[in-house]
Design a protein around this motif. Structure first.
Motif, short mmCIF file in Angstrom:
data_model
loop_
_atom_site.label_atom_id
_atom_site.label_comp_id
_atom_site.label_asym_id
_atom_site.label_seq_id
_atom_site.Cartn_x
_atom_site.Cartn_y
_atom_site.Cartn_z
N ARG A 13 42.74 38.04 28.01
CA ARG A 13 43.79 37.25 28.01
C ARG A 13 44.72 37.72 26.87
N VAL A 26 48.36 33.69 36.40
CA VAL A 26 46.95 34.42 36.00
C VAL A 26 46.52 33.03 36.18
N SER A 59 43.28 34.39 40.71
CA SER A 59 41.80 34.81 40.81
C SER A 59 41.57 36.58 40.30
N GLN A 76 36.48 39.07 27.97
CA GLN A 76 37.04 37.88 28.60
C GLN A 76 38.83 37.21 27.80
N MET A 100 42.70 38.22 37.45
CA MET A 100 41.69 37.86 35.93
C MET A 100 40.30 39.21 35.50
N ARG A 104 40.09 42.67 33.24
CA ARG A 104 38.45 42.27 32.42
C ARG A 104 38.18 43.70 32.80
N SER A 137 50.80 29.58 33.81
CA SER A 137 50.04 30.41 35.12
C SER A 137 51.02 30.88 36.46
N ARG A 187 44.24 30.89 26.93
CA ARG A 187 44.49 31.60 26.18
C ARG A 187 46.00 30.26 25.08
N GLU A 208 43.53 27.74 34.36
CA GLU A 208 42.04 28.11 33.08
C GLU A 208 42.44 28.61 32.34
N ASP A 209 42.15 30.65 32.55
CA ASP A 209 42.71 30.89 31.12
C ASP A 209 44.14 30.55 30.93
#
Length: 144
Positions: free
Chosen positions: A100, A128, A58, A96, A61, A65, A123, A136, A131-132
Motif C-alpha cells: 500500500r 486501487v 484488484s 501488504q 493490488m 503485493r 481509489s 492506507r 478497501e486498500d
C-alpha cells in the motif's frame, strides 16, 4: 522494521523510478527494475487466479503485493534491512502494508486536498480498491 522505515524505503523507490504522479506504474517497475534491484518479472506468465478479481483495481493490488515481495527478497531490499520483514511472524501483513505504501506513497497522499482524502477518491486517483485506500488512509492519518 517499523512503518516509518518502510515508508522511507517506499519513498526512496518512488524517487529512484522518478515517479512524480499517480497512478504508480507497478507493471513497469516489475518488468523493468533498475540495475541491482530484483529480477524482472514476466507478468504475462501470471495466472488469472493470482490476479485476484474483485473489482477493476484488484489485479493492480495483486501485482503490487508481488512487487513488495520481490523487493523484500532482493539484494536491494536486503541492503535496506528488509530481510528483517521475512523473519517477522506478521510478515504477510507487513508486506501488504508495504505494498500500500508503494502504490499510494505518503508524499502523494499529502499533496491531495483534504476533500480528496476519501477511500473512493483515492481509489480512482491511485487505481486501487477502495478497501486498500481506506486502510492506507487509516495508516497515515496522523501524518496528514
Amino acid at each position: 522494521m517499523n512503518n516509518d522505515q518502510l515508508e522511507a524505503i517506499a519513498s526512496e523507490l518512488i524517487r529512484t523510478f522518478e515517479i512524480q504522479d499517480p497512478p504508480i506504474p507497478i507493471e513497469i517497475m516489475l518488468q523493468r527494475p533498475k540495475d541491482g534491484m530484483w529480477d524482472e518479472v514476466d507478468i504475462t506468465q501470471l495466472s488469472v487466479s493470482f490476479l485476484k478479481t474483485g473489482g477493476p483495481y484488484s489485479p493492480r493490488m495483486s501485482l503490487t503485493r508481488l512487487l513488495a515481495r520481490h523487493i523484500v527478497r532482493s539484494e536491494w531490499g536486503a541492503d535496506r534491512g528488509l530481510e528483517e520483514v521475512l523473519k517477522d511472524p506478521k510478515k504477510d501483513e507487513i508486506i501488504q502494508a508495504f505494498a500500500r505504501m508503494l502504490i499510494m506513497p505518503l508524499e502523494m497522499i499529502q499533496k491531495l486536498s483534504i476533500g480528496a482524502r476519501t477511500p473512493i477518491t483515492m481509489s480512482m486517483h491511485f487505481e486501487v480498491p477502495e478497501e486498500d485506500a481506506r486502510l492506507r488512509l487509516d495508516e497515515v492519518a496522523e501524518k496528514l
